[in-house]
Scaffold this motif. Sequence first.
Motif, PDB file in Angstrom:
ATOM      1  N   PHE A 102      59.224  60.275 111.192  1.00  0.00           N
ATOM      2  CA  PHE A 102      60.168  59.691 109.996  1.00  0.00           C
ATOM      3  C   PHE A 102      61.149  60.068 109.392  1.00  0.00           C
ATOM      4  CE2 PHE A 102      63.009  56.362 107.870  1.00  0.00           C
ATOM      5  CZ  PHE A 102      63.701  56.209 108.721  1.00  0.00           C
ATOM      6  N   LEU A 103      60.319  61.069 108.814  1.00  0.00           N
ATOM      7  CA  LEU A 103      60.747  61.467 107.641  1.00  0.00           C
ATOM      8  C   LEU A 103      61.784  62.538 107.920  1.00  0.00           C
ATOM      9  CD1 LEU A 103      58.220  60.881 104.584  1.00  0.00           C
ATOM     10  CD2 LEU A 103      60.891  59.849 104.862  1.00  0.00           C
ATOM     11  N   GLN A 104      60.599  63.577 108.993  1.00  0.00           N
ATOM     12  CA  GLN A 104      61.900  64.704 109.519  1.00  0.00           C
ATOM     13  C   GLN A 104      62.596  64.534 110.257  1.00  0.00           C
ATOM     14  OE1 GLN A 104      57.939  66.225 111.330  1.00  0.00           O
ATOM     15  NE2 GLN A 104      56.953  66.882 109.568  1.00  0.00           N
ATOM     16  N   GLN A 108      63.229  57.345 115.534  1.00  0.00           N
ATOM     17  CA  GLN A 108      62.336  55.957 116.202  1.00  0.00           C
ATOM     18  C   GLN A 108      62.780  55.311 114.890  1.00  0.00           C
ATOM     19  OE1 GLN A 108      58.493  58.017 116.450  1.00  0.00           O
ATOM     20  NE2 GLN A 108      58.356  57.599 118.792  1.00  0.00           N
ATOM     21  N   SER A 109      62.028  53.727 114.646  1.00  0.00           N
ATOM     22  CA  SER A 109      61.959  53.102 113.260  1.00  0.00           C
ATOM     23  C   SER A 109      60.654  53.277 112.253  1.00  0.00           C
ATOM     24  CB  SER A 109      61.855  51.427 114.068  1.00  0.00           C
ATOM     25  OG  SER A 109      60.603  51.697 114.646  1.00  0.00           O
ATOM     26  N   PRO A 110      61.283  52.948 111.585  1.00  0.00           N
ATOM     27  CA  PRO A 110      60.564  54.001 110.131  1.00  0.00           C
ATOM     28  C   PRO A 110      59.018  52.491 110.433  1.00  0.00           C
ATOM     29  CG  PRO A 110      61.889  52.548 109.577  1.00  0.00           C
ATOM     30  CD  PRO A 110      62.518  53.086 110.659  1.00  0.00           C
ATOM     31  N   PRO A 111      57.835  53.424 109.975  1.00  0.00           N
ATOM     32  CA  PRO A 111      56.317  52.661 109.846  1.00  0.00           C
ATOM     33  C   PRO A 111      56.747  51.200 109.317  1.00  0.00           C
ATOM     34  CG  PRO A 111      56.350  54.094 108.675  1.00  0.00           C
ATOM     35  CD  PRO A 111      57.835  54.634 108.607  1.00  0.00           C
ATOM     36  N   ASP A 112      56.139  50.286 109.740  1.00  0.00           N
ATOM     37  CA  ASP A 112      55.666  49.137 109.414  1.00  0.00           C
ATOM     38  C   ASP A 112      55.614  48.919 107.775  1.00  0.00           C
ATOM     39  OD1 ASP A 112      56.155  46.312 108.617  1.00  0.00           O
ATOM     40  OD2 ASP A 112      55.322  45.245 109.488  1.00  0.00           O
TER      41      ASP A 112
END
Length: 114
Positions: A102-104, A108-112
């Motif tokens: 996600f940071l790259q 996709q959605s960020p981790p929960d």
Amino acid sequence: MRFPQLRVFTWVILVINAIFLVWVIGGIASRPNPDDPAANVGTAIGVGLVIGLWVAADVILGILWLVTKPRTRDCPACGRTIKRGQMTCKSCGYDFAQAARFLQGDKQSPPDLA
């Protein structure tokens, strides 16, 4: 927000730097006669040697600090300590690989973080 815990060695380095700072200030403040050129030269040589020793000590301490880094990391979701290289937290299931993707810039959605 949780602040990272500083290692004990970090505090040791900060104390040593404070001691060097006090040593330099004390060396400058204790010159016998500020109007005497010879005293000023002696003070400058002494303070220069202390600063050189300070730099050498900081280089050695910095290398030691980097070499002795912890082999664990904290889970941002639950705060538990896990081994480096482990991709999911065993207690809460946080996925470090998904967070990295996600940071790259992955869509996709960020981790929960629950």
